[in-house]
Design an enzyme around this catalytic site. Structure first.
Site, PDB file in Angstrom:
ATOM      1  N   GLY A 244       0.802  -1.234   0.000  1.00 34.14           N
ATOM      2  CA  GLY A 244       0.000   0.000   0.000  1.00 34.14           C
ATOM      3  C   GLY A 244       0.827   1.273   0.000  1.00 34.14           C
ATOM      4  O   GLY A 244       1.848   1.390  -0.702  1.00 34.14           O
ATOM      5  N   ASN A 313       4.222   5.296   9.051  1.00 34.36           N
ATOM      6  CA  ASN A 313       3.115   5.013   8.130  1.00 34.36           C
ATOM      7  C   ASN A 313       2.208   3.889   8.636  1.00 34.36           C
ATOM      8  O   ASN A 313       1.008   3.880   8.335  1.00 34.36           O
ATOM      9  CB  ASN A 313       3.694   4.645   6.754  1.00 34.36           C
ATOM     10  N   TYR A 378     -10.158   5.435  15.468  1.00 35.64           N
ATOM     11  CA  TYR A 378      -9.244   5.847  14.390  1.00 35.64           C
ATOM     12  C   TYR A 378      -9.153   7.378  14.318  1.00 35.64           C
ATOM     13  O   TYR A 378      -8.061   7.950  14.226  1.00 35.64           O
ATOM     14  CB  TYR A 378      -9.770   5.268  13.075  1.00 35.64           C
TER      15      TYR A 378
HETATM   16  P1  NAD Z   1      -2.422  -1.001   4.648  1.00 32.02           P
HETATM   17  O1  NAD Z   1      -3.282  -1.759   5.589  1.00 32.02           O
HETATM   18  O2  NAD Z   1      -2.393  -1.427   3.220  1.00 32.02           O
HETATM   19  O3  NAD Z   1      -0.918  -0.951   5.189  1.00 32.02           O
HETATM   20  C1  NAD Z   1      -0.596  -0.729   6.555  1.00 32.02           C
HETATM   21  C2  NAD Z   1       0.661  -1.502   6.869  1.00 32.02           C
HETATM   22  O4  NAD Z   1       0.977  -1.275   8.244  1.00 32.02           O
HETATM   23  C3  NAD Z   1       0.482  -3.019   6.678  1.00 32.02           C
HETATM   24  O5  NAD Z   1       1.536  -3.530   5.907  1.00 32.02           O
HETATM   25  C4  NAD Z   1       0.505  -3.543   8.094  1.00 32.02           C
HETATM   26  O6  NAD Z   1       1.020  -4.870   8.196  1.00 32.02           O
HETATM   27  C5  NAD Z   1       1.390  -2.519   8.796  1.00 32.02           C
HETATM   28  N1  NAD Z   1       1.182  -2.569  10.246  1.00 32.02           N
HETATM   29  C6  NAD Z   1      -0.002  -2.602  10.894  1.00 32.02           C
HETATM   30  N2  NAD Z   1       0.204  -2.728  12.218  1.00 32.02           N
HETATM   31  C7  NAD Z   1       1.543  -2.759  12.418  1.00 32.02           C
HETATM   32  C8  NAD Z   1       2.364  -2.896  13.561  1.00 32.02           C
HETATM   33  N3  NAD Z   1       1.837  -3.018  14.782  1.00 32.02           N
HETATM   34  N4  NAD Z   1       3.707  -2.902  13.404  1.00 32.02           N
HETATM   35  C9  NAD Z   1       4.241  -2.781  12.163  1.00 32.02           C
HETATM   36  N5  NAD Z   1       3.517  -2.663  11.037  1.00 32.02           N
HETATM   37  C10 NAD Z   1       2.175  -2.659  11.160  1.00 32.02           C
HETATM   38  O7  NAD Z   1      -2.881   0.513   4.759  1.00 32.02           O
HETATM   39  P2  NAD Z   1      -2.624   1.778   3.801  1.00 32.02           P
HETATM   40  O8  NAD Z   1      -3.921   2.097   3.157  1.00 32.02           O
HETATM   41  O9  NAD Z   1      -1.427   1.617   2.956  1.00 32.02           O
HETATM   42  O10 NAD Z   1      -2.387   2.892   4.921  1.00 32.02           O
HETATM   43  C11 NAD Z   1      -1.118   3.379   5.324  1.00 32.02           C
HETATM   44  C12 NAD Z   1      -1.317   4.519   6.294  1.00 32.02           C
HETATM   45  O11 NAD Z   1      -2.112   5.530   5.686  1.00 32.02           O
HETATM   46  C13 NAD Z   1      -2.058   4.122   7.569  1.00 32.02           C
HETATM   47  O12 NAD Z   1      -1.510   4.838   8.659  1.00 32.02           O
HETATM   48  C14 NAD Z   1      -3.470   4.562   7.293  1.00 32.02           C
HETATM   49  O13 NAD Z   1      -4.182   4.795   8.498  1.00 32.02           O
HETATM   50  C15 NAD Z   1      -3.218   5.833   6.518  1.00 32.02           C
HETATM   51  N6  NAD Z   1      -4.345   6.264   5.684  1.00 32.02           N
HETATM   52  C16 NAD Z   1      -4.776   5.532   4.598  1.00 32.02           C
HETATM   53  C17 NAD Z   1      -5.831   6.010   3.844  1.00 32.02           C
HETATM   54  C18 NAD Z   1      -6.331   5.290   2.618  1.00 32.02           C
HETATM   55  O14 NAD Z   1      -7.246   5.801   1.952  1.00 32.02           O
HETATM   56  N7  NAD Z   1      -5.811   4.134   2.255  1.00 32.02           N
HETATM   57  C19 NAD Z   1      -6.471   7.210   4.184  1.00 32.02           C
HETATM   58  C20 NAD Z   1      -6.016   7.914   5.290  1.00 32.02           C
HETATM   59  C21 NAD Z   1      -4.945   7.437   6.022  1.00 32.02           C
END
Ligand code: NAD
Length: 472
Positions: A244, A313, A378
């Site tokens: 991601g 992240n 969240y």
């Molecule tokens: P995702 O779920 O695809 O990736 C998140 C990653 O974080 C995963 O690989 C997961 O294994 C890792 N992770 C989770 N818990 C962990 C831990 N305890 N220790 C180490 N690694 C851990 O999510 P994404 O969509 O790529 O989101 C990335 C960031 O962006 C996050 O912080 C999310 O809240 C934020 N975000 C995403 C969106 C969106 O639209 N996708 C919107 C706003 C914010």
């Protein structure tokens, strides 16, 4: 993830049909491609209010961008002065006399409003933008420079604050994938405008619009760097880097020259190794909430001579209406999304495992700004990220370290692909660009904050949301 609506709307038949029934046609945004110049290509019109002080940096930045042809709006009171300055700076600036009827087109508009001292002088905005705002090309860039209102008094503060409402309204009018930003600069910090100008006048900021950043003078002077490889020789850590947004951040930081350590939980080891192999980086298999995590990350940092860039992240959602939310959902989200970051920062700073001139960037979310149904845990954690930026910016600045947040809106990832269809469609369209962003859009914004050119940027929150209708 694919956006079927956008694909159909942009097909020849779709364009005709969607246009006829007035449905939005989300423009395919110009994003930076390898081998492409980092600036937008085309005519950039520059203007300034009387007494403005950002012009020298605007001109020197554009001088380094041969792909941008400079024009100066001739029919304003500051045109002659601007022409003289351009001549001195060695920039070719064409004199352009605007009429509403001519067929000129602009890829960029930059207006320096730092000289505006009272509401009457805001008229300079109308004088500059009115004749040209309909002459923007697709995916054009608009940048307004102002004076940090909190550091002004009386009517100057009032007038400078007006620039926020102006730029956000322009963002809702310009369409066709164009963006607008407001950069507030402290008196004396004008040289620090170069970094936001580079980013906001680039295809790299494709999905960032209607944002406001504040630029200050930094006590720390960055060593010389190459704008095409600003992170050469730097070491970065990206948590949640196996997929991601995290994987995209790791790729972009590596593209900019950094050696990247990607971190994720042990079950993600296989994906993590793939990302690391692709970018020539290394891995840390670790749960950031584990008691040993801060020590392990600090030890890794010290082993490689200190991190220069830390990207928090990793993040999770565990959605439930508050009345139905199990305690473990609350605890998990708060611990991963904020508490662990505070523990890691404290350890890294305490152990000197972040180098002077370094940067910390954390991912917040639109849910931390506007709130969201079923996301009290969240939303609280992502608002807390913004609190962290604010609480630590001064302390870290003394150590020459910046701390900023990036708040994504709707980004096409596995996280958002899991949202039910109707809610997902609504999320995608509820922004000025009528589409979701890509992980690379978040990654480019992180790289902007990580750049050594961004020493003057700390305590900022930039939303990567295509100017979402929710929140400010
Ligand atoms: P995702 O779920 O695809 O990736 C998140 C990653 O974080 C995963 O690989 C997961 O294994 C890792 N992770 C989770 N818990 C962990 C831990 N305890 N220790 C180490 N690694 C851990 O999510 P994404 O969509 O790529 O989101 C990335 C960031 O962006 C996050 O912080 C999310 O809240 C934020 N975000 C995403 C969106 C969106 O639209 N996708 C919107 C706003 C914010």
């Amino acid at each position: 993830m694919s956006d079927t609506y956008q694909a159909i709307a942009n097909s020849p038949m779709g364009k005709a049909l969607f246009g006829a029934i007035n449905l939005p046609i989300p423009v395919i945004l110009d994003r930076w491609q390898p081998g492409q110049a980092s600036f937008i290509k085309g005519r950039v019109l520059v203007g300034a209010a009387n007494g403005s002080t950002g012009v020298d940096t605007i001109l020197s930045t554009l001088k380094g961008a041969p792909e941008a042809q400079l024009s100066v709006l001739a029919n304003t009171s500051t045109a002659t002065e601007l022409q003289k300055k351009a001549g001195k700076a060695g920039v070719d600036a064409e004199n352009y006399t605007a009429t509403r009827e001519d067929d000129a087109k602009f890829k960029g508009l930059v207006f320096d409003a730092t000289g505006i001292q009272n509401p009457d002088e805001l008229k300079a905005l109308w004088e500059f933008f009115h004749p040209v705002i309909r002459k923007l090309e697709k995916c054009a860039r608009v940048v307004v420079i102002g004076r940090t209102p909190e550091k002004q008094t009386g009517v100057t503060r009032v007038a400078q604050r007006a620039l926020e409402g102006f730029t956000r309204s322009v963002g809702k009018e310009i369409k066709k994938g164009a963006t607008v930003q407001l950069v507030y600069v402290d008196e004396g910090a004008e040289a620090q405008l170069a970094s936001p100008l580079h980013f906001f006048l680039s295809p790299k900021s494709a999905y960032v619009s209607a944002q406001i950043v504040r630029v200050t003078e930094s006590g720390f002077k960055a060593a010389k760097f190459d704008w095409n490889k600003p992170l050469a020789g730097k070491k970065a850590l990206v948590t949640g880097g196996s997929r991601g947004i995290g994987a995209a951040i790791a790729e972009v930081l590596a593209r900019d020259g950094a050696t990247v350590t990607v971190l994720d939980i042990p079950p993600m080891a296989e994906d993590l190794s793939k990302v690391a192999a692709q970018i020539g980086g290394d891995t840390l298999e670790l749960d950031i909430t584990a008691p040993e995590a801060p020590d392990a990350i600090a030890a890794k940092g010290k082993e490689i001579g200190g991190f220069d860039v830390i990207v928090h992240n990793a993040g999770v959602t565990r959605d439930k209406m508050l009345g139905n939310m199990p305690e473990k959902f609350w605890d998990m989200v708060l611990d991963i999304n904020i508490a662990s970051q505070l523990r890691i920062n404290e350890k890294l700073l305490g152990d000197g495992a972040i180098n002077q001139g370094g940067s910390i960037i954390s991912i917040s979310s639109i849910a931390g700004i506007a709130g969201n149904l079923g996301q009290t845990n969240y939303g609280a954690s992502k608002a807390a990220v913004i609190g962290m930026i604010d609480a630590f910016k001064d302390e870290y600045a003394e150590k020459g370290i910046t701390i900023n947040a990036v708040a994504p809106g709707f980004i096409e990832t596995q996280m958002t692909a899991a949202i039910p269809f109707t809610i997902r469609e609504a999320g995608r369209r509820m922004n000025a660009m009528s589409q979701g962003g890509q992980p690379v859009d978040v990654a480019e914004t992180i790289a902007f904050f990580a750049s050594p050119a961004s020493q003057g940027l700390t305590g900022n929150v930039v939303r990567v949301c295509g100017q979402m209708l929710l929140g400010a």
